[in-house]
Design an enzyme around this catalytic site. Structure first.
Site, PDB file in Angstrom:
ATOM      1  N   SER A  88       0.661  -1.125   0.177  1.00  6.20           N
ATOM      2  CA  SER A  88      -0.068  -0.093  -0.010  1.00  6.20           C
ATOM      3  C   SER A  88       0.871   1.231  -0.042  1.00  6.20           C
ATOM      4  O   SER A  88       2.056   1.203   0.214  1.00  6.20           O
ATOM      5  CB  SER A  88      -0.916   0.065   0.994  1.00  6.20           C
ATOM      6  OG  SER A  88       0.026   0.270   2.257  1.00  6.20           O
ATOM      7  N   SER A  90       0.996   3.679   2.469  1.00  6.73           N
ATOM      8  CA  SER A  90       0.648   4.330   3.666  1.00  6.73           C
ATOM      9  C   SER A  90       2.321   4.797   4.110  1.00  6.73           C
ATOM     10  O   SER A  90       2.218   5.562   4.838  1.00  6.73           O
ATOM     11  CB  SER A  90       0.329   3.371   4.726  1.00  6.73           C
ATOM     12  OG  SER A  90       1.417   2.145   4.821  1.00  6.73           O
ATOM     13  N   LYS A 145       5.270   0.683   9.544  1.00  8.73           N
ATOM     14  CA  LYS A 145       5.076   2.244   9.700  1.00  8.73           C
ATOM     15  C   LYS A 145       6.299   2.440  10.463  1.00  8.73           C
ATOM     16  O   LYS A 145       7.338   1.792  10.542  1.00  8.73           O
ATOM     17  CB  LYS A 145       3.933   2.083  10.832  1.00  8.73           C
ATOM     18  CG  LYS A 145       2.598   1.407  10.377  1.00  8.73           C
ATOM     19  CD  LYS A 145       2.089   2.099   9.154  1.00  8.73           C
ATOM     20  CE  LYS A 145       0.665   1.490   8.848  1.00  8.73           C
ATOM     21  NZ  LYS A 145       0.173   1.981   7.743  1.00  8.73           N
ATOM     22  N   SER A 231      -2.949   6.500   5.852  1.00  2.98           N
ATOM     23  CA  SER A 231      -2.424   5.472   6.555  1.00  2.98           C
ATOM     24  C   SER A 231      -3.066   5.009   7.763  1.00  2.98           C
ATOM     25  O   SER A 231      -3.531   5.705   8.674  1.00  2.98           O
ATOM     26  CB  SER A 231      -0.858   5.857   7.329  1.00  2.98           C
ATOM     27  OG  SER A 231      -0.545   4.999   8.185  1.00  2.98           O
TER      28      SER A 231
END
Length: 284
Positions: A88, A90, A145, A231
């Site tokens: 993705s 994010s 992250k 996100s």
């Protein structure tokens, strides 16, 4: 259906290892004894008969062939480096969809495969690290992250999209408009601890009420994506099965490792494009 690849790999190593051990301890000595007995009965041994007597059973042959390869893969993947692909956006602009990354598995401690029990302390995550972890609400899913909050930190995110750690605004500098967004997205250079990196903000998009604050419990971490308005991270997780004071927090036991490099990019194989190496480099 979710496939537990680490468990399958451990089982494959165990099965192939047992087959190799059975051959070493039982079957190989029997083959050697059979060949010696045959050679003692004839004047001149027939090579075809010797080959037949020395032939390993097919299952044993496969087990012995695969065991060293699988064992090396298990050690590398469990204790040293594991590859992942970014699914993705994010973490844009740091990581793009389709980036293939390498994750250091020992940076935050040596853990047993499958059980994920830490057996050797090596180090702790630092503020600003890009970290892969198992999503607290579904440990079968891996997330990536940036580490924002360490144990004991107080994190705040304001209505004007400013990040504050322990009462101090995180340093950021406007770089400019993201190309191709017609001013809807802006790029900033952020400094978290010793890490300097780019983040992306959509200045007219709001996903949460202003003035939210979180206190990071011991043994947990607060995570955010560099693509701040796109996100699914610690700011938004909501699970009725997780205690309120732990909502949004990643426990130490869920840590997979530290992402440190991009080694290939392949945005969408379905479009029949080819892998490229234009983004190869270290992750900051």
């Amino acid at each position: 259906m979710s496939i537990n690849f680490p468990l399958l790999l451990v089982i494959a190593v165990a099965v192939s290892g047992v087959l190799a051990l059975v051959d070493l301890v039982l079957l190989a000595p029997r083959r050697r004894s059979a060949i010696a007995a045959y050679e003692g009965q004839v004047g001149e041994p027939d090579p075809n008969v010797v080959d037949k007597l020395s032939k390993e059973p097919l299952l044993i042959e496969y087990g012995k062939s695969f065991f060293p390869v699988l064992a090396i893969v298990l050690v590398l993947r469990s204790f040293l480096v594991e590859p992942f692909q970014i699914p993705s956006g994010s973490m844009k602009p740091t990581l793009e969809v389709g980036d293939f990354i390498l994750v250091n598995k020992f940076a935050y401690g040596i853990r047993l495969p499958v059980l994920d029990t830490k057996v050797i302390e090596v180090g702790d995550p630092l503020r600003g690290d890009v970290m892969v972890f198992r999503y607290p609400s579904d440990p079968n899913v891996n997330y990536i992250k940036r580490v924002i909050g360490l144990p004991g930190d107080r994190i705040a995110y304001s209505s004007d999209k400013r990040l504050t750690v322990n009462g101090q605004p995180v340093a950021e500098k406007l770089i400019g408009e993201e190309p191709g967004t017609l001013g809807s997205a802006m790029l900033f250079q952020e400094k978290l601890g010793e890490a300097e990196h780019l983040i992306r903000k959509e200045m007219k998009r709001y996903r949460m009420e202003p003035g939210r604050e979180w206190v990071v419990p011991q043994g947990h971490y607060f995570m955010m994506g560099d693509n701040r308005d796109n996100s699914n991270d610690s700011r938004y997780w909501n699970d009725p099965n997780i205690p309120r004071n732990l909502l949004g927090m990643v426990p130490d036991r869920n840590i997979v490792g530290k992402a440190f490099a991009v080694w290939m990019s392949w945005p969408d194989p379905k479009l029949r494009n080819v892998p490229n190496f234009s983004r190869v480099g270290l992750i900051h």
